[in-house]
Design a protein around this motif. Sequence first.
Motif, short mmCIF file in Angstrom:
data_model
loop_
_atom_site.label_atom_id
_atom_site.label_comp_id
_atom_site.label_asym_id
_atom_site.label_seq_id
_atom_site.Cartn_x
_atom_site.Cartn_y
_atom_site.Cartn_z
N GLY A 198 4.98 4.99 -8.91
CA GLY A 198 6.60 4.94 -8.57
C GLY A 198 6.98 3.33 -8.93
O GLY A 198 7.92 3.12 -8.41
N ASP A 199 6.02 2.47 -8.24
CA ASP A 199 6.75 0.94 -8.03
C ASP A 199 5.96 0.28 -9.53
O ASP A 199 5.37 0.15 -10.29
N ILE A 200 7.96 -0.19 -9.60
CA ILE A 200 7.48 -1.38 -10.65
C ILE A 200 7.06 -2.76 -11.10
O ILE A 200 7.41 -3.57 -10.25
N GLY B 136 1.29 -1.20 0.18
CA GLY B 136 0.17 -0.01 0.38
C GLY B 136 0.77 0.95 0.01
O GLY B 136 2.17 1.13 -0.33
N MET B 137 -0.20 2.62 -0.22
CA MET B 137 0.72 3.88 -0.03
C MET B 137 0.21 4.58 0.74
O MET B 137 -1.42 4.52 1.00
N THR B 138 0.48 5.52 1.20
CA THR B 138 0.73 6.53 2.12
C THR B 138 -0.47 7.58 1.37
O THR B 138 -2.47 7.74 1.39
N LEU C 190 5.05 -12.40 -2.60
CA LEU C 190 3.54 -11.34 -3.58
C LEU C 190 4.17 -10.76 -3.10
O LEU C 190 2.88 -11.00 -1.62
N GLN C 191 3.09 -9.51 -3.32
CA GLN C 191 2.29 -8.68 -2.71
C GLN C 191 1.37 -9.06 -2.78
O GLN C 191 -0.16 -8.16 -2.20
N GLY C 192 0.27 -9.53 -3.91
CA GLY C 192 -1.00 -10.25 -3.85
C GLY C 192 -1.87 -8.87 -4.58
O GLY C 192 -1.43 -8.59 -5.51
P1 AMP Z 1 4.52 4.68 2.45
O1 AMP Z 1 3.42 5.41 1.64
O2 AMP Z 1 5.69 5.43 2.97
O3 AMP Z 1 3.42 3.77 2.85
O4 AMP Z 1 5.42 4.04 1.15
C1 AMP Z 1 4.40 3.34 0.05
C2 AMP Z 1 5.68 2.60 -0.77
O5 AMP Z 1 6.34 1.28 -0.31
C3 AMP Z 1 5.30 1.56 -2.12
O6 AMP Z 1 4.69 2.91 -3.08
C4 AMP Z 1 6.18 0.79 -2.25
O7 AMP Z 1 7.24 1.49 -2.94
C5 AMP Z 1 6.77 0.32 -0.91
N1 AMP Z 1 6.07 -1.13 -0.22
C6 AMP Z 1 4.50 -0.88 0.75
N2 AMP Z 1 4.40 -2.08 0.59
C7 AMP Z 1 5.28 -3.35 -0.08
C8 AMP Z 1 5.58 -4.31 -0.04
N3 AMP Z 1 4.68 -4.73 0.58
N4 AMP Z 1 6.65 -4.98 -0.99
C9 AMP Z 1 7.50 -4.36 -1.45
N5 AMP Z 1 7.50 -3.24 -1.38
C10 AMP Z 1 6.34 -2.48 -0.65
#
Ligand code: AMP
Length: 544
Positions: free
Chosen positions: A417-419, A327-329, A358-360
């Motif tokens: 921004g995640d690949i 997830g992300m903020t 995996l992330q699901g």
């Molecule tokens: P934040 O907004 O600080 O929670 O950061 C979000 C970022 O954390 C995402 O864009 C990902 O790059 C990384 N992130 C969050 N959960 C995962 C996960 N399960 N696996 C890999 N990266 C994650």
Amino acid sequence: MNGLIMDYQLNIPLIMKRAETVYADKEIVTRLPDKSIHRYTYADFVKRAKKLTLALQKLGVQPGERIGTFCWNNYHHLEAYFGIPGAGGVLHTLNLRLSPDELTYISNHAEDRVVIVDKVLLPLFEKFKDNIAGLRHVIVAAPEPSEDLAEGYLDYEKLLAEQDEKDFVYADPQENEAVAMCYTSGTTGRPKGVLYSHRAIVLHSLTAASTSVMAMSESDTVVPVVPMFHANAWGIPFTATLVGAKQVFPGQYLDGESLLDLLEKEKVTFTAGVPTIWLGISIALDKQPDRWKLVNGLRMVVGGSAAPEALIRNLDKHNLKVIQAWGMTEMAPLGTMANLPSYLLDSPSDEQYAYRSLQGTPAPLIEIRGRGEEGFIPWDGQALGELEVRGAWVASAYYNSPEGADRFTEDGFFRTGDIVAIDPHGCIRIADRSKDLIKSGGEWISSVDLENALMGHPAVAEAAVIAIAHPKWQERPLALVVLKEGETASVNELMTFLQPRFAKWSLPDNIEFIEAIPRTSTGKFMKAALRTRFKDYTLPNVEF
Ligand code: AMP
């Protein structure tokens, strides 16, 4: 249209009203600064949240004003989660792990008018308090009323004691009004604010509680280890209150042993946090496997960065069930969750572990797609592209910030921004942050895959892989490894361990052993710091 069902506003006061009426005798537990345990019921909590609302109203808080919190995970903070919205304020959680400069910028940008501070955090707060331009009041919270507060501070307990909860009237705000805000930890440029609506938080809570996501219910005992100042502790205080789960807050004690004591004593069934926390627990359990009697099958949601497969396997040995979430903020923060699907229930355990690392799949009400260099990627589990999302709790813009506008597409998606690669069932695999990907001779190498593999070696505690500039290949991977206490391993040994799993060209050119991996305020590897430290690094000549 005539005869349509009610226009029922989805707002946070509804969650509190339900807690008060349906779950009055359920318990809320906090570990206090002196390590003792504080207990009270949902009825007590709601009574005090109402009094906080009344106190804020008397202090002149206007609807829409931002009220900061600078607190650990504790019952005061939970009261603020509901008491601030009760007064029409916007709950703005300040991340206490940021620097005073960052906090000054964030608090001024949000225009915090009142801040609620844990007394134990006052020394940290005082490092930036005087730089907050429009700050009117600081309310100091501690288990007992404080007699020793300096001029200009208000005591939380005394303020509450002056209120009569019978004066409280439930507001019924419009669901699209702002109710909470968090700042991103600022991966590029200045930190940016994300403003959540009542509707987003209610729908996020309902969906998170559902069986296809976190499956949280009244019969759970829940510990959010993820800080309440990071993406609202992944929304867990709202979700747990909505379903009436017993809630347990660890306060400031986040080391493996303190957490294990709490998990055992309170018979916890559900907890959530970043991999570093579970790594601490995993190491403590390996050292003393029989010391703690935990609930069998205790669910641990892991997110914030990738959960290494080795960690998932090791915690399974102790009957603890890791479930990965991403997830992300910017999305309140739940995006995807890796619950094992029915088609894998009878599969060999290796396949199940591969899936669980995996992330699901996306939560209901979240849509995903991946954008590659030549358009959207197929859902084949192979092609890589940048993940884009939209849905019921995804930001549509950053708060008062022209910077970052390019993260939102014209057709209403947010560019994460995640690949990722996406499989035919919509399950995502995060290969990297776009800025962390390593591009070697035009081919992408996933640093996350290499890190996860290295962390599967028994001597390795942590590993980070970064790109080093290369005259021929543009970039090549360098692995930085932290060994477990008392363990040894050579570069050759680790390379031999990696070889069967990767094509030769995607192996690191070298491995360096370091003492620790620097981390961001939210527990992610700070690769930028590693890139700076190793910017003049000369790679050995490698043929492939
Ligand atoms: P934040 O907004 O600080 O929670 O950061 C979000 C970022 O954390 C995402 O864009 C990902 O790059 C990384 N992130 C969050 N959960 C995962 C996960 N399960 N696996 C890999 N990266 C994650």
